[in-house]
Write a protein that holds these residues in place. Structure first.
Motif, PDB file in Angstrom:
ATOM      1  N   TRP A  33      15.198 -21.966  55.963  1.00 35.54           N
ATOM      2  CA  TRP A  33      14.176 -21.317  56.787  1.00 35.54           C
ATOM      3  C   TRP A  33      12.945 -20.982  55.945  1.00 35.54           C
ATOM      4  O   TRP A  33      12.916 -21.260  54.749  1.00 35.54           O
ATOM      5  CB  TRP A  33      14.761 -20.071  57.461  1.00 35.54           C
ATOM      6  N   ASP A  34      11.940 -20.404  56.603  1.00 34.54           N
ATOM      7  CA  ASP A  34      10.683 -20.023  55.962  1.00 34.54           C
ATOM      8  C   ASP A  34      10.020 -21.236  55.296  1.00 34.54           C
ATOM      9  O   ASP A  34       9.663 -21.215  54.131  1.00 34.54           O
ATOM     10  CB  ASP A  34      10.911 -18.914  54.938  1.00 34.54           C
ATOM     11  N   GLU A  35       9.870 -22.316  56.100  1.00 29.41           N
ATOM     12  CA  GLU A  35       9.263 -23.561  55.629  1.00 29.41           C
ATOM     13  C   GLU A  35       9.939 -24.075  54.357  1.00 29.41           C
ATOM     14  O   GLU A  35       9.310 -24.484  53.398  1.00 29.41           O
ATOM     15  CB  GLU A  35       7.765 -23.368  55.410  1.00 29.41           C
ATOM     16  N   ASN A  36      11.256 -24.046  54.397  1.00 32.39           N
ATOM     17  CA  ASN A  36      12.114 -24.562  53.331  1.00 32.39           C
ATOM     18  C   ASN A  36      12.086 -23.715  52.071  1.00 32.39           C
ATOM     19  O   ASN A  36      12.552 -24.144  51.011  1.00 32.39           O
ATOM     20  CB  ASN A  36      11.770 -26.011  52.971  1.00 32.39           C
ATOM     21  N   ARG A  37      11.531 -22.513  52.162  1.00 27.47           N
ATOM     22  CA  ARG A  37      11.485 -21.643  50.997  1.00 27.47           C
ATOM     23  C   ARG A  37      12.870 -21.111  50.657  1.00 27.47           C
ATOM     24  O   ARG A  37      13.218 -20.953  49.486  1.00 27.47           O
ATOM     25  CB  ARG A  37      10.531 -20.482  51.267  1.00 27.47           C
TER      26      ARG A  37
ATOM     27  N   LEU B 254      22.827 -19.586  47.324  1.00 29.34           N
ATOM     28  CA  LEU B 254      21.510 -19.144  47.775  1.00 29.34           C
ATOM     29  C   LEU B 254      20.453 -19.805  46.902  1.00 29.34           C
ATOM     30  O   LEU B 254      20.549 -19.773  45.669  1.00 29.34           O
ATOM     31  CB  LEU B 254      21.380 -17.623  47.683  1.00 29.34           C
ATOM     32  N   LYS B 255      19.440 -20.445  47.536  1.00 26.99           N
ATOM     33  CA  LYS B 255      18.368 -21.120  46.811  1.00 26.99           C
ATOM     34  C   LYS B 255      17.012 -20.619  47.276  1.00 26.99           C
ATOM     35  O   LYS B 255      16.828 -20.266  48.451  1.00 26.99           O
ATOM     36  CB  LYS B 255      18.439 -22.642  47.019  1.00 26.99           C
ATOM     37  N   TYR B 256      16.069 -20.609  46.338  1.00 26.13           N
ATOM     38  CA  TYR B 256      14.698 -20.207  46.644  1.00 26.13           C
ATOM     39  C   TYR B 256      13.742 -21.267  46.117  1.00 26.13           C
ATOM     40  O   TYR B 256      13.862 -21.724  44.978  1.00 26.13           O
ATOM     41  CB  TYR B 256      14.377 -18.860  46.008  1.00 26.13           C
TER      42      TYR B 256
ATOM     43  N   PRO C 100      23.854 -20.648  37.705  1.00 24.77           N
ATOM     44  CA  PRO C 100      22.541 -20.999  38.237  1.00 24.77           C
ATOM     45  C   PRO C 100      22.469 -22.450  38.688  1.00 24.77           C
ATOM     46  O   PRO C 100      23.273 -23.296  38.268  1.00 24.77           O
ATOM     47  CB  PRO C 100      21.612 -20.756  37.044  1.00 24.77           C
ATOM     48  N   MET C 101      21.485 -22.734  39.542  1.00 23.77           N
ATOM     49  CA  MET C 101      21.215 -24.086  40.019  1.00 23.77           C
ATOM     50  C   MET C 101      19.719 -24.352  39.909  1.00 23.77           C
ATOM     51  O   MET C 101      18.898 -23.443  40.044  1.00 23.77           O
ATOM     52  CB  MET C 101      21.669 -24.251  41.478  1.00 23.77           C
ATOM     53  N   PHE C 102      19.376 -25.616  39.676  1.00 23.63           N
ATOM     54  CA  PHE C 102      17.969 -26.014  39.562  1.00 23.63           C
ATOM     55  C   PHE C 102      17.793 -27.383  40.202  1.00 23.63           C
ATOM     56  O   PHE C 102      18.607 -28.282  39.983  1.00 23.63           O
ATOM     57  CB  PHE C 102      17.547 -26.060  38.092  1.00 23.63           C
ATOM     58  N   GLU C 103      16.734 -27.550  40.999  1.00 23.44           N
ATOM     59  CA  GLU C 103      16.481 -28.819  41.686  1.00 23.44           C
ATOM     60  C   GLU C 103      14.998 -29.169  41.647  1.00 23.44           C
ATOM     61  O   GLU C 103      14.139 -28.290  41.763  1.00 23.44           O
ATOM     62  CB  GLU C 103      16.903 -28.745  43.159  1.00 23.44           C
ATOM     63  N   ILE C 104      14.728 -30.456  41.486  1.00 23.28           N
ATOM     64  CA  ILE C 104      13.395 -31.020  41.733  1.00 23.28           C
ATOM     65  C   ILE C 104      13.596 -32.162  42.730  1.00 23.28           C
ATOM     66  O   ILE C 104      14.242 -33.159  42.417  1.00 23.28           O
ATOM     67  CB  ILE C 104      12.731 -31.537  40.457  1.00 23.28           C
ATOM     68  N   ASP C 105      13.059 -32.005  43.917  1.00 26.51           N
ATOM     69  CA  ASP C 105      13.324 -32.945  45.004  1.00 26.51           C
ATOM     70  C   ASP C 105      12.012 -33.490  45.561  1.00 26.51           C
ATOM     71  O   ASP C 105      11.249 -32.768  46.191  1.00 26.51           O
ATOM     72  CB  ASP C 105      14.104 -32.244  46.108  1.00 26.51           C
TER      73      ASP C 105
ATOM     74  N   ARG D 262      13.324 -25.892  43.256  1.00 26.95           N
ATOM     75  CA  ARG D 262      14.163 -24.806  43.750  1.00 26.95           C
ATOM     76  C   ARG D 262      15.031 -24.240  42.630  1.00 26.95           C
ATOM     77  O   ARG D 262      15.540 -24.978  41.776  1.00 26.95           O
ATOM     78  CB  ARG D 262      15.082 -25.294  44.866  1.00 26.95           C
ATOM     79  N   LEU D 263      15.214 -22.925  42.681  1.00 31.20           N
ATOM     80  CA  LEU D 263      16.181 -22.240  41.833  1.00 31.20           C
ATOM     81  C   LEU D 263      17.243 -21.632  42.738  1.00 31.20           C
ATOM     82  O   LEU D 263      16.955 -21.241  43.873  1.00 31.20           O
ATOM     83  CB  LEU D 263      15.517 -21.142  41.012  1.00 31.20           C
ATOM     84  N   GLY D 264      18.465 -21.543  42.232  1.00 28.07           N
ATOM     85  CA  GLY D 264      19.518 -20.997  43.073  1.00 28.07           C
ATOM     86  C   GLY D 264      20.639 -20.385  42.278  1.00 28.07           C
ATOM     87  O   GLY D 264      20.689 -20.446  41.040  1.00 28.07           O
ATOM     88  N   LEU D 265      21.569 -19.766  43.005  1.00 29.04           N
ATOM     89  CA  LEU D 265      22.756 -19.157  42.427  1.00 29.04           C
ATOM     90  C   LEU D 265      23.952 -19.554  43.275  1.00 29.04           C
ATOM     91  O   LEU D 265      23.924 -19.461  44.504  1.00 29.04           O
ATOM     92  CB  LEU D 265      22.627 -17.633  42.401  1.00 29.04           C
TER      93      LEU D 265
END
Length: 373
Positions: free
Chosen positions: A108-112, A151-153, A197-202, A160-163
């Motif tokens: 949600w929140d424009e993929n935020r 949870l990702k932000y 932690p999680m990290f993504e570049i998409d 994106r960063l996440g846990l």
């Protein structure tokens, strides 16, 4: 983010034994960038979704053949966010394995923001092979339960960063007369707490059926193990790079490179294995496992009609106690072909059937929903 097969979503995160690897979240951009039906209708929010329910055949070298029955609700919160889903399902196969669970993945929140939750329970029968697939096969039965939360932000549109946190309970036994080998006794009855932690570049142009762009994902978990035999901690890290290139309107080349490392103390079923952490076809779970893994795969995806497609794939992989212990003589390989049938005109979700041949000459077959990567 991974949208798991609705009927097997719980299984895919409960244990690496899951043989069905499904697609990422149902992105809404088409191959040529035009709006989909959902965008044209400007119908967003939970009340503007689609309900799906269907039996899904299963076939993979670990669990055998059977059926999953799943029900899910797909929706988009806005015109930018990836599609969300909530679903439940169960499965049973001819080797006596079964499972059930519920899962949800909401953006949600424009993929935020992205939140995913999975709860599931399985009972599995499979063969575990000692010494990276070169030793005798041991028939095992394993029961497990999982609660998994992610949870990702989004820092930007692409980053994106996440846990990720999870709790797993598992019991292991021999699926025959006798007792477990001493090497497996320490993994017989475990409770595991996971956090990392999680990290993504998409940069993919679509997260369900991408035709351009790439997806880098890195995650690392710190794991605390409670056991009657051997309490310990271990870490496990996985890095994947997927890349997609269009040759023409009907042909896409997809590739994936995977690096995995699990420290000493990892239960055998949470080590790095071909076909588990990397969706590698041709090897069953428990056949090629160790603490470290490197693999590369490539796949040509073709479209014949609006509904019918095909794939041709091949891959190389290697495992070892450590990256420095890997040698060229231990490289494993496989290749094969597959058919694809588009299930929906609205979402580019495919019913997939693959046949793979490993370097051992053994053939394996897969039936699932989605792409392997």
């Amino acid at each position: 983010m991974h949208l798991k097969n609705i009927a097997l979503s719980f299984l895919a995160t409960l244990t690496p034994l899951a043989g069905a690897h499904a697609q990422g979240a149902l992105g809404k951009s088409t191959a040529n960038g035009e709006a989909t039906v959902a965008q044209e209708a400007s119908a967003f929010g939970f009340t503007h979704g689609s309900f799906v329910a269907a039996p899904i055949p299963i076939k993979n070298p670990t669990l055998g053949s059977g059926f999953a029955l799943g029900a899910g609700y797909l929706f988009a919160m806005d015109d930018v966010s990836d599609d969300s889903y909530v679903g439940l399902g169960g499965f049973k196969t001819d080797n006596g394995s079964f499972g059930y669970g519920i899962s949800g993945d909401i953006a949600w929140d424009e993929n935020r923001w992205n939140l995913a939750l999975t709860l599931g329970e399985v009972s599995l029968n499979y063969d575990y092979s000692l010494f990276d697939g070169h030793g005798p096969k041991i028939p095992l039965e394993q029961e497990g339960r999982l609660v998994n939360f992610t949870l990702k932000y989004g820092l930007t549109d692409a980053i994106r960063l996440g846990l990720n946190t999870a709790y797993v309970e598992t019991e292991l036994g021999l699926n025959s007369s006798g007792s477990l080998p001493p090497i497996l006794e320490r993994d017989a009855d475990l409770k595991i707490w996971k956090i990392g932690p999680m990290f993504e570049i998409d940069t993919r142009n679509d997260s369900t059926y991408p035709t351009a762009g790439s997806h880098l994902s890195i995650n690392s978990n710190y794991n605390i193990v409670e056991s009657k035999v051997f309490e310990r901690t271990y870490t496990k890290s996985i890095a994947k790079l997927d890349n997609y290139t269009s040759v023409n309107d009907s042909l896409v080349v997809a590739s994936q490179a995977t690096i995995c490392n699990a420290s000493e103390g990892a239960p055998f079923f949470d080590q790095c294995g071909l076909g588990t952490v990397d969706a590698f076809r041709g090897f069953a779970f428990g056949e090629v496992l160790n603490n470290s893994l490197v693999s590369v795969q490539a796949e040509v995806r073709g479209v014949v009609t609006d509904r019918l497609g095909y794939v041709v794939f091949a891959g190389l992989g290697n495992v070892g106690p450590d990256f420095s212990d890997m040698t060229s003589k231990n490289i494993r390989s496989s290749g094969g072909v597959g058919l694809r049938f588009r299930l929906s005109q609205k979402f580019p979700l495919d019913f997939s059937m693959d046949a793979a041949r490993a370097d051992t000459g053994e053939d394996t077959y897969y039936i699932y929903v989605g792409q392997r990567f």
